[in-house]
Write a protein that holds these residues in place. Structure first.
Motif, PDB file in Angstrom:
ATOM      1  N   GLY A  29       0.819  -1.215   0.000  1.00  0.00           N
ATOM      2  CA  GLY A  29       0.000   0.000   0.000  1.00  0.00           C
ATOM      3  C   GLY A  29       0.846   1.254   0.000  1.00  0.00           C
ATOM      4  O   GLY A  29       0.590   2.198  -0.748  1.00  0.00           O
ATOM      5  N   TYR A  30       1.876   1.254   0.829  1.00  0.00           N
ATOM      6  CA  TYR A  30       2.768   2.418   0.885  1.00  0.00           C
ATOM      7  C   TYR A  30       3.434   2.657  -0.464  1.00  0.00           C
ATOM      8  O   TYR A  30       3.417   3.765  -0.983  1.00  0.00           O
ATOM      9  CB  TYR A  30       3.832   2.239   1.968  1.00  0.00           C
ATOM     10  CG  TYR A  30       4.914   3.294   1.896  1.00  0.00           C
ATOM     11  CD1 TYR A  30       4.682   4.569   2.394  1.00  0.00           C
ATOM     12  CD2 TYR A  30       6.142   3.035   1.291  1.00  0.00           C
ATOM     13  CE1 TYR A  30       5.653   5.561   2.309  1.00  0.00           C
ATOM     14  CE2 TYR A  30       7.116   4.019   1.199  1.00  0.00           C
ATOM     15  CZ  TYR A  30       6.866   5.269   1.711  1.00  0.00           C
ATOM     16  OH  TYR A  30       7.823   6.246   1.610  1.00  0.00           O
ATOM     17  N   GLY A  32       2.562   1.478  -3.351  1.00  0.00           N
ATOM     18  CA  GLY A  32       1.555   1.775  -4.361  1.00  0.00           C
ATOM     19  C   GLY A  32       1.126   3.232  -4.302  1.00  0.00           C
ATOM     20  O   GLY A  32       0.998   3.896  -5.323  1.00  0.00           O
ATOM     21  N   TYR A  33       0.939   3.732  -3.088  1.00  0.00           N
ATOM     22  CA  TYR A  33       0.562   5.138  -2.913  1.00  0.00           C
ATOM     23  C   TYR A  33       1.690   6.056  -3.368  1.00  0.00           C
ATOM     24  O   TYR A  33       1.462   7.050  -4.050  1.00  0.00           O
ATOM     25  CB  TYR A  33       0.199   5.389  -1.454  1.00  0.00           C
ATOM     26  CG  TYR A  33      -0.245   6.805  -1.168  1.00  0.00           C
ATOM     27  CD1 TYR A  33      -1.396   7.321  -1.762  1.00  0.00           C
ATOM     28  CD2 TYR A  33       0.489   7.623  -0.324  1.00  0.00           C
ATOM     29  CE1 TYR A  33      -1.810   8.616  -1.503  1.00  0.00           C
ATOM     30  CE2 TYR A  33       0.074   8.922  -0.067  1.00  0.00           C
ATOM     31  CZ  TYR A  33      -1.070   9.416  -0.655  1.00  0.00           C
ATOM     32  OH  TYR A  33      -1.471  10.697  -0.411  1.00  0.00           O
ATOM     33  N   ARG A  34       2.907   5.694  -3.002  1.00  0.00           N
ATOM     34  CA  ARG A  34       4.071   6.486  -3.414  1.00  0.00           C
ATOM     35  C   ARG A  34       4.173   6.499  -4.944  1.00  0.00           C
ATOM     36  O   ARG A  34       4.428   7.533  -5.542  1.00  0.00           O
ATOM     37  CB  ARG A  34       5.341   5.933  -2.781  1.00  0.00           C
ATOM     38  CG  ARG A  34       6.587   6.624  -3.261  1.00  0.00           C
ATOM     39  CD  ARG A  34       7.380   7.172  -2.157  1.00  0.00           C
ATOM     40  NE  ARG A  34       8.485   7.923  -2.713  1.00  0.00           N
ATOM     41  CZ  ARG A  34       8.888   9.049  -2.236  1.00  0.00           C
ATOM     42  NH1 ARG A  34       8.309   9.560  -1.182  1.00  0.00           N
ATOM     43  NH2 ARG A  34       9.889   9.691  -2.776  1.00  0.00           N
ATOM     44  N   TYR A  35       3.991   5.333  -5.561  1.00  0.00           N
ATOM     45  CA  TYR A  35       4.030   5.230  -7.027  1.00  0.00           C
ATOM     46  C   TYR A  35       2.953   6.132  -7.636  1.00  0.00           C
ATOM     47  O   TYR A  35       3.212   6.868  -8.587  1.00  0.00           O
ATOM     48  CB  TYR A  35       3.819   3.776  -7.443  1.00  0.00           C
ATOM     49  CG  TYR A  35       3.742   3.572  -8.935  1.00  0.00           C
ATOM     50  CD1 TYR A  35       4.896   3.547  -9.707  1.00  0.00           C
ATOM     51  CD2 TYR A  35       2.510   3.415  -9.572  1.00  0.00           C
ATOM     52  CE1 TYR A  35       4.835   3.368 -11.081  1.00  0.00           C
ATOM     53  CE2 TYR A  35       2.432   3.238 -10.944  1.00  0.00           C
ATOM     54  CZ  TYR A  35       3.596   3.207 -11.693  1.00  0.00           C
ATOM     55  OH  TYR A  35       3.521   3.044 -13.052  1.00  0.00           O
ATOM     56  N   TYR A  36       1.760   6.099  -7.074  1.00  0.00           N
ATOM     57  CA  TYR A  36       0.664   6.946  -7.542  1.00  0.00           C
ATOM     58  C   TYR A  36       1.048   8.427  -7.445  1.00  0.00           C
ATOM     59  O   TYR A  36       0.845   9.201  -8.384  1.00  0.00           O
ATOM     60  CB  TYR A  36      -0.592   6.659  -6.708  1.00  0.00           C
ATOM     61  CG  TYR A  36      -1.680   7.679  -6.858  1.00  0.00           C
ATOM     62  CD1 TYR A  36      -2.524   7.662  -7.960  1.00  0.00           C
ATOM     63  CD2 TYR A  36      -1.867   8.680  -5.905  1.00  0.00           C
ATOM     64  CE1 TYR A  36      -3.528   8.607  -8.116  1.00  0.00           C
ATOM     65  CE2 TYR A  36      -2.862   9.628  -6.045  1.00  0.00           C
ATOM     66  CZ  TYR A  36      -3.686   9.586  -7.152  1.00  0.00           C
ATOM     67  OH  TYR A  36      -4.662  10.541  -7.306  1.00  0.00           O
ATOM     68  N   LEU A  37       1.602   8.837  -6.308  1.00  0.00           N
ATOM     69  CA  LEU A  37       2.006  10.236  -6.130  1.00  0.00           C
ATOM     70  C   LEU A  37       3.097  10.633  -7.111  1.00  0.00           C
ATOM     71  O   LEU A  37       3.045  11.718  -7.698  1.00  0.00           O
ATOM     72  CB  LEU A  37       2.473  10.482  -4.696  1.00  0.00           C
ATOM     73  CG  LEU A  37       1.386  10.474  -3.627  1.00  0.00           C
ATOM     74  CD1 LEU A  37       2.005  10.612  -2.247  1.00  0.00           C
ATOM     75  CD2 LEU A  37       0.363  11.576  -3.870  1.00  0.00           C
ATOM     76  N   ASN A  40       1.702  11.260 -10.423  1.00  0.00           N
ATOM     77  CA  ASN A  40       0.926  12.496 -10.467  1.00  0.00           C
ATOM     78  C   ASN A  40       1.772  13.749 -10.240  1.00  0.00           C
ATOM     79  O   ASN A  40       1.313  14.854 -10.512  1.00  0.00           O
ATOM     80  CB  ASN A  40      -0.222  12.433  -9.469  1.00  0.00           C
ATOM     81  CG  ASN A  40      -1.350  11.603 -10.005  1.00  0.00           C
ATOM     82  OD1 ASN A  40      -2.009  11.991 -10.947  1.00  0.00           O
ATOM     83  ND2 ASN A  40      -1.555  10.435  -9.422  1.00  0.00           N
TER      84      ASN A  40
END
Length: 193
Positions: A29-30, A32-37, A40
């Motif tokens: 999750g971490y 994945g969230y970092r990858y998303y950020l 973006n």
């Protein structure tokens, strides 16, 4: 009867498995969230951004925030009022930067070229930073023009100290400044280690 007696099992292996799954999901999750950020808030055109930000004595994360906000890193972007390129430079602003830079060779069409656009955008941000000295006023001037920001800074309804804007009277510009400062903060949080 003994053959039907259930053996007591320890709950420890089940708890360990559940904790391991939770840990793995947390790590995924971490990242994945970092990858998303990072997707973006990219560091596109970093060679140009870093070079021209340094030459103009401005924070590279401000430049990234402006590019993200203005064009979403699309070099062919054109606004509904005709601003061009990554940093969305208007033709009259382009002419002003060109005049201040004593540049007789660059033409407005060159604003579609990422290198030239970032060069001119960083020059503009550098001039604005020399004049205003803080990110919020620079972002407001980038959006609404130097003249308006100078008027707001002289008006006690909008600025208590004549340096910082306490209130931005144009909602679109206030929203723009908020977007720039939030994007800049996110860039710093993600990449400034």
């Amino acid at each position: 009867m003994n053959r039907y007696r259930r053996k007591k099992r320890s709950a420890a292996p089940v708890i360990i498995i559940i904790l391991m799954i939770a840990l793995i999901l947390g790590v995924l999750g971490y990242f994945g969230y970092r990858y998303y950020l990072e997707k973006n808030y990219p560091l596109g055109y970093s060679d140009y951004v870093e070079k021209y930000a340094a030459e103009n004595h401005i924070d590279k994360y401000l430049v990234y925030a402006v590019i993200k906000t203005e064009s979403g890193f699309r070099p062919d972007a054109v606004s509904n009022v005709g601003a061009r390129g990554l940093m969305q430079i208007m033709e009259d602003t382009f002419d002003w930067i060109r005049f201040k830079s004593d540049d007789e060779e660059t033409v407005y069409y060159d604003m579609y070229d990422p290198k030239t656009n970032i060069d001119f955008g960083c020059r503009l941000l550098g001039y604005l930073y020399e004049e205003f000295g803080n990110v919020e006023a620079v972002a407001a001037a980038y959006h609404a023009g130097r003249g308006g920001v100078n008027e707001w800074l002289e008006d006690s309804r909008y600025s208590k100290d004549g340096v910082h804007l306490d209130v931005i009277p144009i909602p679109d510009t206030a929203h723009y400044v908020d977007k720039i400062t939030k994007a800049m903060d996110m860039y710093i949080e993600l990449y400034d280690k």
